[in-house]
Design a protein around this motif. Structure first.
Motif, PDB file in Angstrom:
ATOM      1  N   SER A 260       0.832  -1.196   0.000  1.00 27.71           N
ATOM      2  CA  SER A 260       0.000   0.000   0.000  1.00 27.71           C
ATOM      3  C   SER A 260       0.867   1.247   0.000  1.00 27.71           C
ATOM      4  CB  SER A 260      -0.941  -0.005   1.208  1.00 27.71           C
ATOM      5  OG  SER A 260      -0.225   0.153   2.414  1.00 27.71           O
ATOM      6  N   LEU A 261       2.013   1.184   0.704  1.00 30.60           N
ATOM      7  CA  LEU A 261       2.940   2.318   0.676  1.00 30.60           C
ATOM      8  C   LEU A 261       3.530   2.483  -0.717  1.00 30.60           C
ATOM      9  CD1 LEU A 261       4.435   4.520   2.242  1.00 30.60           C
ATOM     10  CD2 LEU A 261       6.192   2.827   2.806  1.00 30.60           C
ATOM     11  N   GLU A 262       3.854   1.371  -1.366  1.00 29.03           N
ATOM     12  CA  GLU A 262       4.359   1.429  -2.733  1.00 29.03           C
ATOM     13  C   GLU A 262       3.317   2.008  -3.675  1.00 29.03           C
ATOM     14  OE1 GLU A 262       5.709  -2.398  -3.882  1.00 29.03           O
ATOM     15  OE2 GLU A 262       7.321  -2.477  -2.392  1.00 29.03           O
ATOM     16  N   ASP A 263       2.048   1.631  -3.472  1.00 24.14           N
ATOM     17  CA  ASP A 263       0.983   2.180  -4.312  1.00 24.14           C
ATOM     18  C   ASP A 263       0.882   3.692  -4.131  1.00 24.14           C
ATOM     19  OD1 ASP A 263       0.369  -0.335  -5.239  1.00 24.14           O
ATOM     20  OD2 ASP A 263      -1.279  -0.658  -3.810  1.00 24.14           O
ATOM     21  N   GLY A 266       5.134   4.839  -5.006  1.00 26.10           N
ATOM     22  CA  GLY A 266       6.003   4.133  -5.948  1.00 26.10           C
ATOM     23  C   GLY A 266       6.991   3.260  -5.204  1.00 26.10           C
ATOM     24  N   ARG A 267       7.351   2.119  -5.798  1.00 27.10           N
ATOM     25  CA  ARG A 267       8.175   1.140  -5.105  1.00 27.10           C
ATOM     26  C   ARG A 267       9.561   1.686  -4.756  1.00 27.10           C
ATOM     27  NH1 ARG A 267       9.460  -5.040  -7.091  1.00 27.10           N
ATOM     28  NH2 ARG A 267      10.617  -5.650  -5.236  1.00 27.10           N
ATOM     29  N   THR A 268      10.225   2.330  -5.719  1.00 25.32           N
ATOM     30  CA  THR A 268      11.575   2.809  -5.471  1.00 25.32           C
ATOM     31  C   THR A 268      11.573   3.908  -4.424  1.00 25.32           C
ATOM     32  OG1 THR A 268      12.242   2.250  -7.723  1.00 25.32           O
ATOM     33  CG2 THR A 268      13.640   3.790  -6.523  1.00 25.32           C
ATOM     34  N   ARG A 269      10.614   4.815  -4.519  1.00 25.39           N
ATOM     35  CA  ARG A 269      10.573   5.921  -3.556  1.00 25.39           C
ATOM     36  C   ARG A 269      10.273   5.398  -2.146  1.00 25.39           C
ATOM     37  NH1 ARG A 269       7.776  10.639  -6.331  1.00 25.39           N
ATOM     38  NH2 ARG A 269       9.663  10.364  -7.582  1.00 25.39           N
ATOM     39  N   THR A 283      25.059   7.897  -2.330  1.00 24.56           N
ATOM     40  CA  THR A 283      25.772   6.761  -2.928  1.00 24.56           C
ATOM     41  C   THR A 283      25.310   5.449  -2.328  1.00 24.56           C
ATOM     42  OG1 THR A 283      27.716   8.136  -3.348  1.00 24.56           O
ATOM     43  CG2 THR A 283      28.045   5.748  -3.334  1.00 24.56           C
ATOM     44  N   GLU A 284      25.123   5.421  -1.005  1.00 24.21           N
ATOM     45  CA  GLU A 284      24.653   4.208  -0.343  1.00 24.21           C
ATOM     46  C   GLU A 284      23.233   3.869  -0.761  1.00 24.21           C
ATOM     47  OE1 GLU A 284      27.368   4.817   3.696  1.00 24.21           O
ATOM     48  OE2 GLU A 284      25.294   5.516   3.621  1.00 24.21           O
ATOM     49  N   LEU A 285      22.395   4.888  -0.923  1.00 25.92           N
ATOM     50  CA  LEU A 285      21.041   4.667  -1.435  1.00 25.92           C
ATOM     51  C   LEU A 285      21.087   3.992  -2.802  1.00 25.92           C
ATOM     52  CD1 LEU A 285      18.896   7.871  -0.771  1.00 25.92           C
ATOM     53  CD2 LEU A 285      18.418   5.556   0.008  1.00 25.92           C
ATOM     54  N   ALA A 286      21.891   4.560  -3.687  1.00 28.56           N
ATOM     55  CA  ALA A 286      21.966   4.053  -5.050  1.00 28.56           C
ATOM     56  C   ALA A 286      22.428   2.605  -5.080  1.00 28.56           C
ATOM     57  CB  ALA A 286      22.894   4.932  -5.889  1.00 28.56           C
ATOM     58  N   ARG A 287      23.466   2.310  -4.306  1.00 27.15           N
ATOM     59  CA  ARG A 287      24.012   0.953  -4.331  1.00 27.15           C
ATOM     60  C   ARG A 287      23.049  -0.052  -3.740  1.00 27.15           C
ATOM     61  NH1 ARG A 287      30.169  -0.414  -3.159  1.00 27.15           N
ATOM     62  NH2 ARG A 287      30.143   0.274  -5.313  1.00 27.15           N
ATOM     63  N   SER A 288      22.451   0.268  -2.608  1.00 22.99           N
ATOM     64  CA  SER A 288      21.577  -0.715  -1.951  1.00 22.99           C
ATOM     65  C   SER A 288      20.302  -0.970  -2.741  1.00 22.99           C
ATOM     66  CB  SER A 288      21.227  -0.255  -0.536  1.00 22.99           C
ATOM     67  OG  SER A 288      20.467   0.937  -0.562  1.00 22.99           O
ATOM     68  N   LEU A 289      19.856   0.001  -3.537  1.00 22.43           N
ATOM     69  CA  LEU A 289      18.618  -0.155  -4.295  1.00 22.43           C
ATOM     70  C   LEU A 289      18.849  -0.497  -5.758  1.00 22.43           C
ATOM     71  CD1 LEU A 289      16.533   2.825  -2.848  1.00 22.43           C
ATOM     72  CD2 LEU A 289      16.558   0.445  -2.138  1.00 22.43           C
ATOM     73  N   GLY A 290      20.113  -0.487  -6.190  1.00 18.06           N
ATOM     74  CA  GLY A 290      20.405  -0.820  -7.578  1.00 18.06           C
ATOM     75  C   GLY A 290      19.957   0.247  -8.557  1.00 18.06           C
ATOM     76  N   SER A 297      19.184  10.663  -5.881  1.00 12.76           N
ATOM     77  CA  SER A 297      19.123  12.065  -5.466  1.00 12.76           C
ATOM     78  C   SER A 297      17.766  12.684  -5.816  1.00 12.76           C
ATOM     79  CB  SER A 297      20.249  12.852  -6.135  1.00 12.76           C
ATOM     80  OG  SER A 297      20.204  14.211  -5.765  1.00 12.76           O
ATOM     81  N   GLN A 298      17.242  12.314  -6.986  1.00  9.79           N
ATOM     82  CA  GLN A 298      15.940  12.840  -7.411  1.00  9.79           C
ATOM     83  C   GLN A 298      14.829  12.371  -6.472  1.00  9.79           C
ATOM     84  OE1 GLN A 298      14.670  11.512 -11.257  1.00  9.79           O
ATOM     85  NE2 GLN A 298      13.193  13.170 -11.508  1.00  9.79           N
ATOM     86  N   HIS A 299      14.827  11.081  -6.132  1.00  7.58           N
ATOM     87  CA  HIS A 299      13.804  10.563  -5.217  1.00  7.58           C
ATOM     88  C   HIS A 299      13.939  11.198  -3.837  1.00  7.58           C
ATOM     89  CE1 HIS A 299      11.968   7.673  -7.859  1.00  7.58           C
ATOM     90  NE2 HIS A 299      13.103   7.024  -8.076  1.00  7.58           N
ATOM     91  N   ALA A 300      15.167  11.363  -3.368  1.00 10.51           N
ATOM     92  CA  ALA A 300      15.387  11.990  -2.065  1.00 10.51           C
ATOM     93  C   ALA A 300      14.857  13.421  -2.058  1.00 10.51           C
ATOM     94  CB  ALA A 300      16.868  11.961  -1.715  1.00 10.51           C
ATOM     95  N   SER A 301      15.024  14.122  -3.170  1.00 12.02           N
ATOM     96  CA  SER A 301      14.549  15.503  -3.265  1.00 12.02           C
ATOM     97  C   SER A 301      13.030  15.575  -3.131  1.00 12.02           C
ATOM     98  CB  SER A 301      14.991  16.117  -4.599  1.00 12.02           C
ATOM     99  OG  SER A 301      14.478  17.420  -4.755  1.00 12.02           O
ATOM    100  N   VAL A 302      12.342  14.644  -3.776  1.00  8.60           N
ATOM    101  CA  VAL A 302      10.872  14.620  -3.698  1.00  8.60           C
ATOM    102  C   VAL A 302      10.428  14.341  -2.256  1.00  8.60           C
ATOM    103  CG1 VAL A 302       8.808  13.384  -4.455  1.00  8.60           C
ATOM    104  CG2 VAL A 302      10.597  13.935  -6.107  1.00  8.60           C
TER     105      VAL A 302
END
Length: 339
Positions: A260-263, A266-269, A283-290, A297-302
């Motif tokens: 429901s949170l993904e809905d 969005g799943r990545t966010r 960098t750690e965000l990017a690596r752990s999530l692929g 950075s864009q998702h973090a900004s939102v």
């Protein structure tokens, strides 16, 4: 102490990278972490989710596997028996079809506790029932400790392998050896020094080396050999989830509430929000999530604009943390994120 891996020019040419040791090997290493009472912050959420079951029914179901993991000396090499399959059914098929000679080699040198020696002897002698018991134990451990997180784990391992490939493409194999696994590994041409409890020298003799990232392996590099085929290149297994808590995004089990949170966002966010619960850099965000650093950075900004995370400088990097609102949203929708 140090393991020294000796390269020739031919070995450098034949060195390659792989994505994973396989789901069976990661499962075995996950049980090692549970048994050791590991306190690495990056595995806290995973231990919390799995620990209660491991103390009860899982311990009983895992009995045959635990019997092959003695407290002293070598332990069973599941990568050798079950291969590098990423699907547990395929891994079990490999285990059940492993040559009897290979199983005997893996078992006969283990310091098996007396109550389990008769069963281990049957396993070494090729007893089908004993091997089926081992396969069921592997399945039980995988189901409890790895299966809920395997999709995230595999994405993480794929991302790390991609980094390895880019490094090789830009600077060659020697550049990879110079940078990979620091500080556990050090390249002093033509020798790769691997920090290890056992002192030894390994001469590749033209076989090359396979470099593989891992999630659950202990915080030391491991050098793995085929016990039956000396022509196979050794494998250098490198831990990729460190002492900080930035591995939290790996331990999100996708139940109905999480979907429901993904809905909603969005799943990545949603995964970015979860990863920020314990603090992590872009960098750690990017690596752990692929995902790429720019996408992270864009998702973090939102999320920051929605007051769900905050961002502050941490040396040269930026550190993302959930706000009280973000933490409350996670606690209400994701198992394991409550107080």
């Amino acid at each position: 102490m140090t393991k020294r891996i000796h390269f020739t020019a031919e070995d450098l040419a034949r060195t390659r990278v792989a994505t994973t040791l396989g789901v069976a090997a990661e499962t075995l290493d996950s049980i090692k972490r549970l048994r050791a009472g590991d306190s690495t912050p990056a595995f806290h959420r995973w231990r919390t989710a799995v620990g209660a079951e491991s103390a009860g029914s899982l311990r009983e179901q895992a009995g045959p596997l635990l019997a092959l993991m003695p407290d002293r000396g070598p332990q069973i090499d599941m990568a050798s028996l079950a291969g590098d399959a990423t699907d547990i059914d395929e891994a079990v098929d490999h285990l059940l079809a492993a040559p009897r000679a290979l199983v005997r080699l893996e078992v006969e040198y283990l310091d098996i506790h007396p109550p389990h020696r008769a069963w281990a002897g049957l396993l070494a002698d090729g007893d089908r029932a004993a091997r089926l018991e081992l396969a069921e134990a592997l399945r039980a451990c995988h189901r409890a400790a790895v299966a809920p997180y395997w999709q995230q784990m595999h994405a993480h391992l794929t991302s790390v392998r991609t980094d390895y490939v880019h490094t090789m493409a830009e600077g060659g194999v020697e550049r990879l050896l110079e940078t990979v696994g620091t500080p556990l590994v050090r390249w002093r041409p033509p020798v790769l020094e691997v920090r290890h409890p056992c002192e030894s020298d390994i001469h590749l003799r033209g076989r090359g080396l396979i470099v593989v990232p891992t999630v659950f392996s202990s915080q030391q590099a491991e050098v793995l050999h085929s016990p039956v085929d000396e022509e196979q290149p050794p494998v250098l297994a490198l831990p990729t989830v460190g002492g900080r808590a930035h591995g939290s995004a790996l331990w999100i089990s996708r139940g109905p509430a999480e979907r429901s949170l993904e809905d909603l966002m969005g799943r990545t966010r949603a995964a970015v929000l979860a990863a920020a619960a314990d603090g992590c850099s872009t960098t750690e965000l990017a690596r752990s999530l692929g995902i790429s650093p720019a996408t992270a950075s864009q998702h973090a900004s939102v999320l920051r604009k929605a007051a769900l995370i905050t961002t502050r400088r941490d040396g040269k990097a930026v550190l993302h943390m959930t706000t009280r609102l973000g933490a409350a949203l996670l606690a209400s929708t994701t198992p394991g994120f409550g107080p």
